[in-house]
Design a protein around this motif. Structure first.
Motif, short mmCIF file in Angstrom:
data_model
loop_
_atom_site.label_atom_id
_atom_site.label_comp_id
_atom_site.label_asym_id
_atom_site.label_seq_id
_atom_site.Cartn_x
_atom_site.Cartn_y
_atom_site.Cartn_z
N GLN A 50 34.99 33.72 16.34
CA GLN A 50 35.34 33.86 17.75
C GLN A 50 36.14 32.66 18.26
OE1 GLN A 50 32.26 34.23 16.56
NE2 GLN A 50 31.36 36.15 17.27
N PHE A 51 35.84 31.47 17.72
CA PHE A 51 36.58 30.29 18.14
C PHE A 51 38.03 30.39 17.71
CE2 PHE A 51 32.45 29.03 19.06
CZ PHE A 51 32.43 27.84 19.74
N LEU A 52 38.23 30.90 16.49
CA LEU A 52 39.60 31.06 16.00
C LEU A 52 40.33 32.14 16.80
CD1 LEU A 52 38.67 30.76 12.25
CD2 LEU A 52 40.04 29.13 13.54
N SER A 53 39.61 33.22 17.13
CA SER A 53 40.25 34.28 17.91
C SER A 53 40.64 33.79 19.30
CB SER A 53 39.30 35.48 18.07
OG SER A 53 38.95 35.98 16.82
N ALA A 54 39.91 32.79 19.80
CA ALA A 54 40.20 32.27 21.13
C ALA A 54 41.40 31.33 21.12
CB ALA A 54 38.97 31.56 21.70
N LEU A 55 41.79 30.91 19.92
CA LEU A 55 42.88 29.93 19.82
C LEU A 55 44.16 30.32 20.56
CD1 LEU A 55 43.05 28.20 16.33
CD2 LEU A 55 42.89 27.18 18.59
N PRO A 56 44.68 31.55 20.36
CA PRO A 56 45.94 31.87 21.05
C PRO A 56 45.85 31.67 22.56
CG PRO A 56 45.47 33.54 19.42
CD PRO A 56 44.26 32.64 19.48
N TYR A 57 44.69 32.03 23.16
CA TYR A 57 44.54 31.89 24.60
C TYR A 57 44.44 30.42 25.00
CZ TYR A 57 43.29 36.67 23.49
OH TYR A 57 43.29 37.92 22.97
N LEU A 58 43.66 29.67 24.22
CA LEU A 58 43.53 28.24 24.52
C LEU A 58 44.86 27.53 24.30
CD1 LEU A 58 40.03 27.59 22.91
CD2 LEU A 58 40.60 27.65 25.33
N MET A 59 45.59 27.95 23.26
CA MET A 59 46.88 27.33 22.99
C MET A 59 47.86 27.59 24.12
SD MET A 59 46.88 25.49 20.37
CE MET A 59 48.63 25.20 20.21
N THR A 60 47.74 28.79 24.73
CA THR A 60 48.61 29.10 25.87
C THR A 60 48.40 28.08 26.98
OG1 THR A 60 48.40 31.42 25.32
CG2 THR A 60 49.28 30.91 27.48
N ILE A 61 47.13 27.81 27.28
CA ILE A 61 46.82 26.83 28.32
C ILE A 61 47.30 25.45 27.89
CG2 ILE A 61 44.95 25.73 29.62
CD1 ILE A 61 43.39 28.34 29.36
N ALA A 62 47.06 25.12 26.61
CA ALA A 62 47.47 23.82 26.09
C ALA A 62 48.99 23.66 26.17
CB ALA A 62 46.99 23.65 24.65
N ALA A 63 49.71 24.75 25.89
CA ALA A 63 51.18 24.68 25.92
C ALA A 63 51.65 24.40 27.34
CB ALA A 63 51.77 25.98 25.40
N LEU A 85 47.94 32.42 35.35
CA LEU A 85 47.84 32.59 33.90
C LEU A 85 46.60 31.93 33.33
CD1 LEU A 85 51.59 32.17 32.98
CD2 LEU A 85 50.23 34.24 32.89
N THR A 86 46.28 30.71 33.81
CA THR A 86 45.13 30.01 33.21
C THR A 86 43.83 30.76 33.52
OG1 THR A 86 45.13 28.58 35.15
CG2 THR A 86 46.15 27.71 33.18
N SER A 87 43.66 31.21 34.77
CA SER A 87 42.40 31.89 35.09
C SER A 87 42.27 33.17 34.27
CB SER A 87 42.29 32.18 36.59
OG SER A 87 43.30 33.06 37.01
N LEU A 88 43.39 33.85 34.04
CA LEU A 88 43.33 35.09 33.27
C LEU A 88 43.04 34.81 31.79
CD1 LEU A 88 45.06 37.41 31.54
CD2 LEU A 88 43.58 38.10 33.41
N MET A 89 43.70 33.80 31.21
CA MET A 89 43.48 33.46 29.80
C MET A 89 42.00 33.17 29.54
SD MET A 89 46.06 33.48 27.82
CE MET A 89 47.40 34.47 28.39
N LEU A 90 41.36 32.50 30.52
CA LEU A 90 39.97 32.11 30.34
C LEU A 90 39.03 33.32 30.30
CD1 LEU A 90 39.86 28.87 32.51
CD2 LEU A 90 39.69 29.05 30.03
#
Lengths: 357, 305
Positions: B266-279, A150-155
């Protein structure tokens, strides 16, 4: 659906079977693809001609095929290390983009300068960018036990947005009529054709070199053995003293580095500037290449050519037959499914049973 | 305060597709099967749902068609992993790649066509409550269906015999098989249920959330749904919480973009993906992994005779 089909393990798998399996999978996928083309109201014969014959017979197109196979070969060689070790780096697309951005960044920073040191510096930067980006999922897995899938894909999504930001913001060409793209690279930052009047550049040679090194690593080195052992028998590999976490990190760095290098080569040798969408999904296509090549370096090299032929064919089919690129994307998924089914039939025999298993 | 019910309602709309898809995958994974094809099934559901709605001029029929399309794709996955015992990660990826292409082909003639909203359902009396009435008790029918699905999945997994068998199969397919449980049959049901819900979530996206079809519109939501299942760690309530949290982040990020707070969009659009990793990171650091993944998750099942 009834389940009176059972899988019986084969004792031995002949070399012929191993070689024929991906070929057969390709043929099956092509037949289904042809059926879909026919259902869309186009002539399958014409489609096969455009997709398979033209790219292989036209000298100009043949060069394009080799160019297209370059990033596929580099990325898939790296992915083989991950997949063999049973580590799932599915974010090569993001590492490819980062490599392009790092390499492209050097080109932009040295814009107007010249010298033979620029290209090697760009290559180093590209590989480094991909490695750093791949190190994130590896570190998250090693340190926190988070699934690298999941992490590699999210990035990948984050990398796409970063590229978008750069070419619309700080790296936008001031003379580019507001188009989201960087300045065009100077000759010093572009891979030059290997021969007069051609387009093929040194990136292709590097890709072949990567294949050669990978063959040697898997055949001759302890590390290659550790990678395979870690994937096939992780417990045994642990007892043998191979450090599981180090293997994770190293295979991710290898695949990230090669994907990053491929990204730099694409930007420098093909596009000539940074612009959104230069990834073209090649990082995902390389996953299919790796599996079609049965996760072996030679196989990956051969299937890079096959997939490149199809991609070049797809480009001309869009124009001449008005076949959308989505058809090719669908076909790629279908091909991967056929390859996986073929792999399974390699290892097992299907047996019909009276009772349910 | 007048904006509040409206904002809450948009949070629910943004969260519902994630919630529905994650509920489906949750059931699949409890049965020990990892289907990484959620993104593909979702976008095929979105395209098929939209196309069917336009062709029949019925959004309800479109939603049904979208759900069934997701299920059809999951049947391909089931055939591969159950009959051929293929690698589940690679097969799921293939499903996603195939789905993205297939959705493009299906939706080809429908790009940019608008679609009218489905009239909202108002729960009598309850919808009159200030703030909450408009936010929770007035909504599209799929939103209410998603609430029912939460209850259905929680009850079905924890309170029924089939749910118990399904979890047993997921925990250890070898033992379940030795006890005479029909491992493959139970997994087939779980995979098809996951596909049905992923397709439904996709149809919700194109027919209720955006109300138009555009290629690639699922934009990683299928992957976020997969992360939500990890985040849930086996508990349905945590899955629901995670989904609404993500709905909140999505909406907050959209408002921040509209409000131009100085950060690049773009930074805001990236939030959901970064939040997924953060979660996922938070989950690991806090040690609240819950019951964790099912014991046999992702392993191919080849019974011995």
């Amino acid at each position: 659906m009834s389940f009176n089909l059972a899988l019986v393990p084969r004792r031995e798998v002949s070399l012929l079977r191993q070689v024929l399996t991906p070929v057969l999978a390709l043929v099956v996928a092509l037949l289904i693809g042809g059926l879909i083309v026919w259902m869309m109201g186009r002539s399958p014969a014409k489609a096969f001609d455009v997709f398979l014959r033209e790219p292989l017979t036209d000298p100009w197109a043949l060069q394009e095929v080799l160019l297209k196979s370059t990033p596929l070969m580099l990325i898939s060689i790296g992915l083989i290390f991950c997949f063999r070790a049973n580590r799932w780096n599915i974010g090569a697309e993001g590492q490819f983009l980062l490599g392009g951005m790092f390499g492209g960044g050097v080109a932009i920073a040295t814009h107007g300068l010249s010298g033979p040191w620029i290209l090697p510096l760009m290559m180093l930067a590209g590989a480094l960018g991909g490695m750093l980006y791949a190190a994130i999922p590896a570190a998250l897995r090693n340190r926190f036990g988070i699934s690298e899938i999941l992490t590699s894909l999210m990035l990948v999504y984050v990398a796409e947005l970063l590229l978008d930001y750069l070419v619309r913001g700080p790296w936008r060409d001031p003379k580019g009529f507001n188009f989201p793209q960087s300045v065009p690279f100077t000759d010093a930052a572009q891979l030059q054709p290997l021969f007069e009047g051609g387009r093929l550049h040194a990136g292709f040679v590097l890709a072949l070199l990567a294949v050669l090194v990978a063959i040697l690593v898997f055949r001759r080195s302890l590390f290659g053995f550790a990678v395979k052992a870690s994937g096939e028998a992780p417990r045994a590999a642990n007892f043998a003293g191979f450090n599981e976490k180090r293997i994770t990190l190293v295979v991710f760095l290898i695949s990230g580095g090669l994907a990053g290098l491929a990204g730099m080569i694409e930007v420098s040798g093909q596009v000539g500037q940074l612009r959104p969408g230069f990834g073209q999904g090649l990082g995902f296509t390389a996953i299919i290449v790796a599996f079609l090549g049965r996760l072996s370096p030679v196989g990956a090299m051969l299937s890079s050519f096959v997939i490149a032929v199809l991609l070049i064919g797809a480009e001309s089919a869009q124009v001449s037959l008005k076949l959308p690129f989505d058809l090719t994307r669908f076909f790629m998924g279908l091909l991967l499914i056929a390859v996986l089914a073929g792999e399974s039939l390699n290892r097992y025999r299907l047996e019909f049973r009276k009772e349910t298993a | 305060m007048e904006m509040l019910p409206f904002i809450l309602a948009t949070v629910f709309t943004a969260a519902t597709p994630l919630l529905i898809a994650a509920l489906g995958e949750h059931v699949t994974e409890r049965a020990g099967v990892l289907n990484l094809g959620v993104e593909g099934m979702m976008i095929v559901g979105a395209a098929t749902g939209f196309a069917a709605a336009v062709l029949t001029d019925s959004s309800v029929f479109g939603i049904l068609a979208g759900a069934l399309a997701g299920m059809a794709l999951s049947a391909v996955f089931a055939l591969m992993v159950l009959v051929f015992a293929t690698n589940q990660v690679a097969t799921g990826l293939a499903l996603t790649i195939m789905g993205l292409g297939l959705a493009g082909l299906i939706g080809q003639g429908f790009v940019g066509q608008p679609r009218a909203a489905i009239p909202p359902v108002k729960i009598p009396l309850l919808s009159e409550i200030p703030v909450l009435g408009k936010a929770i008790f007035t909504g599209d029918f799929v939103f209410f269906l998603s609430l029912a699905l939460i209850a259905f999945v929680a009850w079905g997994l924890n309170r029924t015999r089939f749910g118990l068998l399904l979890r047993a199969v997921g925990e250890s397919h070898g033992s379940a098989h030795a006890l005479g449980l029909p491992v493959k049959r139970i997994r087939l049901v779980a995979i098809l249920f996951g596909g049905l819900l992923a397709g439904l979530a996709g149809a919700y996206l194109s027919l209720i959330y955006t109300r138009f079809w555009s290629p690639g519109m699922s934009a990683g939501r299928g992957w976020i749904a997969l992360a939500l299942v990890v985040f849930a760690g086996g508990h349905v309530w945590r899955l629901v919480l995670g989904a609404y949290l993500f709905g909140g982040i999505t909406v907050a990020q959209l408002h921040a973009q509209a409000g131009a707070i100085g950060l690049p969009s773009q930074f805001l659009s990236a939030l959901p993906y970064l939040m997924t990793i953060a979660a996922l990171l938070f989950l690991s650091i806090s040690g609240r992994k819950g019951a964790g993944a099912a014991g046999s998750l992702g392993q191919p099942f080849v019974p011995e005779r």
